[in-house]
Design an enzyme around this catalytic site. Structure first.
Site, short mmCIF file in Angstrom:
data_model
loop_
_atom_site.label_atom_id
_atom_site.label_comp_id
_atom_site.label_asym_id
_atom_site.label_seq_id
_atom_site.Cartn_x
_atom_site.Cartn_y
_atom_site.Cartn_z
N CYS A 132 0.83 -1.21 0.00
CA CYS A 132 0.00 0.00 0.00
C CYS A 132 0.87 1.27 0.00
CB CYS A 132 -0.98 -0.05 1.17
SG CYS A 132 -2.33 1.15 1.07
N GLU A 175 -0.53 -8.68 4.25
CA GLU A 175 -0.06 -8.94 5.62
C GLU A 175 -1.16 -8.83 6.66
OE1 GLU A 175 0.32 -4.43 5.29
OE2 GLU A 175 0.36 -6.18 3.97
N HIS A 189 -3.11 -5.23 1.02
CA HIS A 189 -2.43 -5.61 2.26
C HIS A 189 -2.44 -7.12 2.47
CE1 HIS A 189 -1.70 -1.67 4.16
NE2 HIS A 189 -2.84 -1.29 3.59
#
Length: 288
Positions: free
Chosen positions: A106, A202, A200
């Site tokens: 991002c 993660e 994202h």
């Protein structure tokens, strides 16, 4: 053989980190570092805070000692400028001169883009939040090691107002969707090759729930929900997903599949970064 050394670059200011914690989340860098250690057992994952005044940041000589660098998301807008952003751009430009592999999520994509000479803008289509829809690989992306074993069309956790308008020279577009042309790219800058995504991979569901709590009631005003009660129900469903990711009824309701629900598939870009970029580059640099 020494353990791999990884550096997580926190994109947020101390104030923004504290606000995320206030709403039940955690500092982006802490979650990122934990995931890197999980995906690369035995790895050392340090964190630096370039947006903090007086932060002790590594120079190119210190960055040389790392095997990989990961950059978190951020609530900053890079076109606003200022000291917290200038420090991060300078850090990236120093990192480019090391040959160390870099991954950005991002804000990480946006930071790499600007540091390498590209352009980031406020997305004229507005915010993309929750699940980025129908992210599809380009022909280059389908053959790229970052996307090995990833479905060619997928949804992903996402939250961003800004987007890459112009990629830097020497870049390759790897994925796109109808909201933002650049959803993933490989960017070559200096001696380093960067892999970066606008979404994202993660994030767990619980972190997305905290982000929605933090952004409320803005998301109602932006038209994502009819009212705060509807938003609260959605946040509750995100938290339910965290407890029960295999809930078929919720998956059907939100039109998502294993690319988001399965942690192994959701995080595969980062695993591939470690296994197919960090570790081979480490060996080539004589550090493995």
């Amino acid at each position: 053989m020494p353990a791999p050394r990884l550096l997580v670059v926190e994109g947020n200011t101390a104030e923004a980190r504290a606000r995320q914690v206030q709403f039940g989340g955690e500092a982006a860098s802490e979650g990122y570092a934990r995931l890197l250690r999980e995906l690369c057992p035995g790895a050392i994952a340090d964190i630096c805070y370039p947006a903090d005044p007086g932060a002790n940041l590594p120079d190119s000589g210190g960055l040389e000692g790392y095997d990989g660098i990961a950059i978190t998301g951020s609530s900053l807008n890079i076109y606003h400028g200022g000291a917290p952003i200038a420090a991060q751009v300078a850090l990236m430009r120093a990192a480019f001169e090391t040959g160390v592999p870099i991954f950005g999520s991002c804000w990480g994509l946006q930071l790499i883009t600007v540091a390498a000479g590209g352009v980031v803008r406020l997305n004229p289509k507005g915010r993309e939040v929750g699940f980025g829809r129908r992210i599809r690989m380009t022909r280059a992306g389908a053959d790229h090691p970052m996307f090995a074993d990833k479905p060619p069309v997928f949804e992903a956790m996402t939250v961003h107002l800004d987007e890459v308008e112009t990629l830097p020279p020497g870049s390759e577009l790897l994925a796109t969707n109808d909201h933002s042309v650049v959803q993933a790219a490989e960017i070559r800058a200096g001696r380093s090759t960067c892999w970066a995504v606008q979404y994202h991979p993660e994030y767990p569901f619980r972190e997305m729930a905290a982000i929605f709590r933090r952004l409320s009631p803005s998301l109602v005003a932006e038209g994502f929900f009819l009212d705060e009660e509807e938003e609260a129900a959605f946040i509750g469903d995100l938290e339910h997903f965290e407890r029960e990711p295999a809930n078929k009824a919720l998956a059907w309701r939100y039109g998502i599949d294993g690319a988001v629900i399965s942690k192994a598939t959701r995080t595969i870009e980062i695993r591939n970064f470690i296994e197919r970029h960090v570790l081979p580059t480490r060996a080539a640099r004589g550090r493995g």
